[in-house]
Design a protein around this motif. Structure first.
Motif, PDB file in Angstrom:
ATOM      1  N   ARG A 179       0.816  -1.213   0.000  1.00 17.07           N
ATOM      2  CA  ARG A 179       0.000   0.000   0.000  1.00 17.07           C
ATOM      3  C   ARG A 179       0.854   1.269   0.000  1.00 17.07           C
ATOM      4  NH1 ARG A 179      -3.503   0.962   4.523  1.00 17.07           N
ATOM      5  NH2 ARG A 179      -4.615   2.380   3.133  1.00 17.07           N
ATOM      6  N   PHE A 180       1.876   1.279   0.859  1.00 12.79           N
ATOM      7  CA  PHE A 180       2.645   2.507   1.057  1.00 12.79           C
ATOM      8  C   PHE A 180       3.898   2.559   0.186  1.00 12.79           C
ATOM      9  CE2 PHE A 180      -0.106   2.080   4.631  1.00 12.79           C
ATOM     10  CZ  PHE A 180      -0.431   3.369   5.011  1.00 12.79           C
ATOM     11  N   GLY A 181       4.397   1.430  -0.268  1.00 12.29           N
ATOM     12  CA  GLY A 181       5.420   1.387  -1.300  1.00 12.29           C
ATOM     13  C   GLY A 181       6.847   1.679  -0.871  1.00 12.29           C
ATOM     14  N   PHE A 182       7.156   1.604   0.453  1.00 14.53           N
ATOM     15  CA  PHE A 182       8.537   1.889   0.828  1.00 14.53           C
ATOM     16  C   PHE A 182       9.314   0.652   1.287  1.00 14.53           C
ATOM     17  CE2 PHE A 182       6.092   2.949   4.704  1.00 14.53           C
ATOM     18  CZ  PHE A 182       6.776   2.251   5.682  1.00 14.53           C
ATOM     19  N   VAL A 183       8.709  -0.525   1.171  1.00 19.55           N
ATOM     20  CA  VAL A 183       9.416  -1.783   1.407  1.00 19.55           C
ATOM     21  C   VAL A 183       9.443  -2.551   0.095  1.00 19.55           C
ATOM     22  CG1 VAL A 183       9.272  -4.041   2.543  1.00 19.55           C
ATOM     23  CG2 VAL A 183       8.930  -1.960   3.873  1.00 19.55           C
ATOM     24  N   ASN A 184      10.634  -3.003  -0.301  1.00 24.89           N
ATOM     25  CA  ASN A 184      10.765  -3.724  -1.568  1.00 24.89           C
ATOM     26  C   ASN A 184      10.303  -5.176  -1.466  1.00 24.89           C
ATOM     27  OD1 ASN A 184      13.192  -1.629  -1.490  1.00 24.89           O
ATOM     28  ND2 ASN A 184      12.665  -1.977  -3.631  1.00 24.89           N
ATOM     29  N   LYS A 185      10.623  -5.821  -0.309  1.00 23.30           N
ATOM     30  CA  LYS A 185      10.353  -7.252  -0.203  1.00 23.30           C
ATOM     31  C   LYS A 185      10.116  -7.623   1.252  1.00 23.30           C
ATOM     32  CE  LYS A 185      12.111 -11.692  -1.916  1.00 23.30           C
ATOM     33  NZ  LYS A 185      13.227 -12.350  -2.649  1.00 23.30           N
ATOM     34  N   VAL A 186       9.148  -8.511   1.477  1.00 23.83           N
ATOM     35  CA  VAL A 186       8.862  -9.036   2.804  1.00 23.83           C
ATOM     36  C   VAL A 186       9.243 -10.514   2.817  1.00 23.83           C
ATOM     37  CG1 VAL A 186       7.079  -9.446   4.543  1.00 23.83           C
ATOM     38  CG2 VAL A 186       6.975  -7.395   3.100  1.00 23.83           C
TER      39      VAL A 186
END
Length: 281
Positions: A190-197
């Motif tokens: 949603r927020f777009g500041f993490v590339n990968k979980v």
């Protein structure tokens, strides 16, 4: 890599070199959820300034010891300063601190990639630090919040403009005005500041794999590319950003380095290039 000699630092951080050309910087106050102290900030600044100028180091990874990445500012210490009338000095120190929170959140000097390996919760300045990293990998159980408004303070160390540009005004407001905690999944989708979980046990290995992928490329080209990305946030138009990039030291070095010659030659000869450390700027 063991021959590298970083500047001295306290036990509030750890410094390691887990693979060639890679610096691993670990925030090391696990009992305080790695809340940042003035000592820690000074340590990080000294190490990252050294990293900026060490030709053999091409990528930095920042992570946290224990169950949190970073709980933000040490609010106990902040309360003591506020009670003693330190509000004006706090404001001025933020203006004067060109590298921002933890010497990372507004850092502009380095053109080397920085990867955030988010092993657990990140709050306040911890999120602001992450927002100024180039790549972010987070564990499945990581949480993110900018809860400053709940404590009467403001996320002033670069987090607000960066989050607004990344997520858009309304989603940024959701975190900033509500002080809302979000999951790693939401931070990515949603927020777009993490590339990968990834699963908890794969955070650091994923960051190291990304570092290896980056380091398979020309360090001159990588650093010139990051400078272009940084300049894009400071210039009003695409044309201005392109011209500023072409005039940068990193761009000039990339166009004249041994590595550009090696990369083109390796392509013609159908082999992997052998990169050299970039020349100091």
């Amino acid at each position: 890599m063991t021959t590298l000699q970083p500047p001295s630092y306290s036990n509030e951080i750890k410094v390691a070199f887990p693979q060639e050309h890679v610096l691993l910087l670990t925030l090391n106050r696990p009992k305080s959820l790695n809340a940042i102290t003035p000592t820690m900030t000074a340590d990080i600044k000294a190490v990252l300034d050294w990293f900026d100028n060490e030709p053999s180091l091409w990528v930095a990874i920042i992570t946290g010891e224990g169950r949190a990445f970073c709980a933000g500012a040490d609010l106990v210490a902040w309360n003591k300063r506020q009670a003693s009338g330190g509000a004006e000095s706090d404001q001025q120190s933020i203006i004067d601190s060109v590298d921002g929170f933890a010497s990372v959140s507004r850092r502009y000097s380095t053109c080397k990639p920085i990867i955030a390996a988010v092993n657990g919760g990140a709050y306040g300045g911890g999120v602001e630090t992450i927002l100024n990293c180039d790549l972010v990998v987070a564990s499945e159980n990581a949480k993110f919040a900018l809860p400053e408004v709940k404590r009467g303070v403001v996320a002033v160390q670069g987090g607000m403009p960066r989050l607004s540009r990344t997520a858009g005004h309304q989603l940024a407001s959701e975190m900033l005005l509500l002080g809302k905690t979000i999951t790693a999944k939401d931070a990515a989708k949603r927020f777009g500041f993490v590339n990968k979980v990834v699963p908890q046990g794969e955070v650091l290995s994923t960051a190291l794999a990304w570092a290896a992928e980056i380091n398979a490329n020309s360090p001159d080209a990588v650093q010139s590319t990051k400078r272009a990305l940084l300049l894009a946030t400071r210039n009003g138009s695409i044309e201005e950003a392109v011209i500023a990039h072409m005039g940068s030291k990193e761009s000039k070095r990339a166009f004249t380095s041994e590595n550009i010659q090696e990369g083109l030659k390796a392509f013609i000869e159908k082999r992997k290039p052998s990169w050299k450390n970039p020349a100091k700027l």
